[in-house]
Design an enzyme around this catalytic site. Structure first.
Site, short mmCIF file in Angstrom:
data_model
loop_
_atom_site.label_atom_id
_atom_site.label_comp_id
_atom_site.label_asym_id
_atom_site.label_seq_id
_atom_site.Cartn_x
_atom_site.Cartn_y
_atom_site.Cartn_z
N SER A 85 14.78 21.98 -15.78
CA SER A 85 13.62 22.83 -15.97
C SER A 85 14.09 24.17 -16.50
O SER A 85 15.13 24.68 -16.10
CB SER A 85 12.89 23.02 -14.64
OG SER A 85 12.12 24.21 -14.68
N LYS B 286 16.05 22.01 -10.56
CA LYS B 286 15.36 20.77 -10.88
C LYS B 286 16.15 19.80 -11.75
O LYS B 286 16.91 20.20 -12.62
CB LYS B 286 14.02 21.08 -11.57
CG LYS B 286 13.11 21.80 -10.63
CD LYS B 286 11.68 21.45 -10.74
CE LYS B 286 11.37 19.99 -10.78
NZ LYS B 286 9.92 19.79 -10.87
N HIS C 189 0.83 -1.22 0.00
CA HIS C 189 0.00 0.00 0.00
C HIS C 189 0.86 1.27 0.00
O HIS C 189 0.42 2.32 0.46
CB HIS C 189 -0.96 0.05 1.20
CG HIS C 189 -1.66 -1.23 1.49
ND1 HIS C 189 -2.90 -1.54 0.98
CD2 HIS C 189 -1.26 -2.31 2.22
CE1 HIS C 189 -3.25 -2.75 1.40
NE2 HIS C 189 -2.28 -3.24 2.14
N GLU D 124 9.26 8.98 -16.78
CA GLU D 124 7.86 9.37 -16.98
C GLU D 124 7.34 8.97 -18.36
O GLU D 124 6.21 8.53 -18.52
CB GLU D 124 7.73 10.89 -16.81
CG GLU D 124 8.01 11.37 -15.39
CD GLU D 124 8.15 12.89 -15.34
OE1 GLU D 124 9.30 13.37 -15.40
OE2 GLU D 124 7.12 13.57 -15.28
#
Ligand code: ARG
Length: 463
Positions: free
Chosen positions: A282, A288, A161, A295
């Protein structure tokens, strides 16, 4: 619409050429040119067989062979003029062959049809992609072995979980993905065995009256045997559906792993550091470093499974044998194959380059009362408590630690004994995460010895 002359390949009964819109919906040359090499290989095998069986002369077969090689080199050099009016790769190649060698080109299509031709070309193409997927999976699995070997005994939290459950080892977690990609590998191999029957010579749908030798062409093209039913041979696209199904399941695995890498590389987790080579920055936030490759791999399953769904829907309800609907098979498979291979390669690259942060993993492994099960097991083993009672006692100790803002090993013996008087100093031996993972010696368990045994088993199997 201006009237065009009728099609040079099949226009005998037509007085007029097609409407421009008809041509646009009908043509597949925009995409099936990707099968040019397979088409020419199929034609060469067919021509050689026609000569061997005496259907065409040896000199015609030789002219066809030479001409096809010229066409192939024109295509490879990017000099070939593809024509939409000629619809597809099959007729583009044949028409060019006619320009080069003249009359013998017209004999090539004896005893075959575009229906068995396209099924053969497409199978050859998909078979190459199954081979590429096999290589890609093996490379990825080897990259996972390296991670698993380096960190066979590094502790990290195991989750259920996405809540801390029990400590596990980094190697064990990496090897879980080896199991998944190993099943994908076996599905790829199974699919290849099942699909390896040659449709060529099924002709339009019923076979042919010419004395062709289908075993010869099957052999020449690396198939195990000719497909045994001509109706099925030209209407079967199971090999494409199975390719897309196998790709979809593998894409699900890639996506799950990618999701973990996204989570693990975040500042909140810091379990792994992805290399600069597989990250992006970024344009507005200088701090970043984004896991874009992960992704995008996570997203690829959308288009791959989309292709699977699309082709399933194209095929459902088609009567035997060939229907033009089936021309819609190729773009789905091409796109899925390209993206599957890319995702495999990107995942391999990320896994090879990434650094597991041993200290962050260890710190996280010890938090969240991850050894509570070990404590309960100790109460059963040493004090003889029934597991349900041990579970309850441990729960009370967890609540106490939570209240004090500490972890289980930080509770004093007096704290422990206030919940159950029988607890002794020995309990601390099971509260450390290293002891915890070392104790999980059951087959397939997380103990480093077990992980190393599984790495060795896999390496032997893949040899
Ligand atoms: N371009 C066609 C396809 O991809 C080739 C087969 C055409 N056969 C036919 N009978 N029109 O399916």
């Amino acid at each position: 619409m201006t009237e065009q002359s009728s099609n040079q390949m099949w226009g005998g009964r037509f007085a007029a050429g097609p409407d421009a819109i008809m041509e646009a919906i009908n043509a597949s040359i925009g995409f099936d040119r990707r099968m040019a090499a397979q088409d020419i290989a199929g034609s060469r095998a067919h021509a050689a067989m026609l000569a061997a069986t005496g259907v065409i002369s040896d000199s015609d077969a030789e002219a066809i062979r030479e001409g096809l090689l010229t066409v192939l080199s024109e295509i490879e050099r990017g000099e070939f003029q593809f024509s939409t009016a000629l619809e597809d790769i099959h007729m583009n190649v044949e028409a060019r062959l006619k320009e080069i060698i003249g009359e013998p080109a017209g004999r090539l299509h004896t005893g075959r049809s575009r229906n068995d031709q396209v099924a053969t070309d497409f199978k050859l193409w998909v078979r190459d992609q199954l081979d590429a997927a096999e290589s890609g999976l093996l490379a990825l699995i080897r990259a996972l072995f390296a991670q698993a070997e380096a960190g066979a005994d590094w502790v990290m939290p195991g989750f259920t979980h996405l809540q801390t459950a029990q400590p596990v080892t980094w190697g064990h977690h990496m090897m879980a993905y080896v199991e998944m990609f190993g099943r994908d590998l076996s599905r790829v191999r199974d699919a290849r065995v099942r699909m390896n029957e040659c449709p060529l010579g099924a002709a339009a749908l019923a076979g042919t009256s010419f004395p062709i030798d289908r075993h010869m062409t099957a052999r020449a093209l690396g198939f195990d045997r000719p497909a045994a039913n001509s109706l099925d041979a030209v209407s079967d696209r199971d090999f494409a559906l199975e390719f897309l199904s196998v790709a979809s399941i593998c894409a699900v695995h890639l996506s799950r792993f990618a999701e973990e890498l996204v989570i693990w590389s975040s500042a909140q987790f810091r379990f792994v550091t992805l290399s600069d080579r597989f990250s992006t920055g970024s344009s507005i936030m200088p701090q970043k470093k984004n896991p874009d490759a992960a992704e995008l791999i996570r997203a690829k399953v959308g288009r791959i499974f989309g292709a699977n769904t699309a082709l399933m829907m194209v095929m459902k309800g088609l009567p035997l044998a060939y229907s033009k609907d089936m021309q819609e098979d190729k773009e789905q498979v091409f796109d899925a194959a390209d993206n599957w291979m890319l995702a495999l390669a990107a995942m391999e690259g990320m896994v090879k380059d990434m650094t597991a942060n041993r200290d962050s993993l260890a710190a996280a492994a010890g938090s969240g009362f991850s050894t509570a099960t070990d404590l309960a097991d100790w109460l059963v083993r040493v004090l003889g408590l029934p597991f349900r009672d041990a579970h309850h006692v441990t729960g009370s100790l967890v609540a106490m630690a939570e209240k004090k803002g500490c972890d289980l090993p930080d509770l004093t013996l007096e704290d422990m004994q206030s919940v159950h008087a029988g607890i002794t100093q020995d309990v601390y031996s099971v509260l450390g995460v290293d002891n915890s993972v070392n104790s999980r010696q059951s087959y397939g368990g997380t103990a480093p010895d077990q992980v190393r045994a599984q790495i060795a088993r896999w390496k032997e199997m893949l040899e």
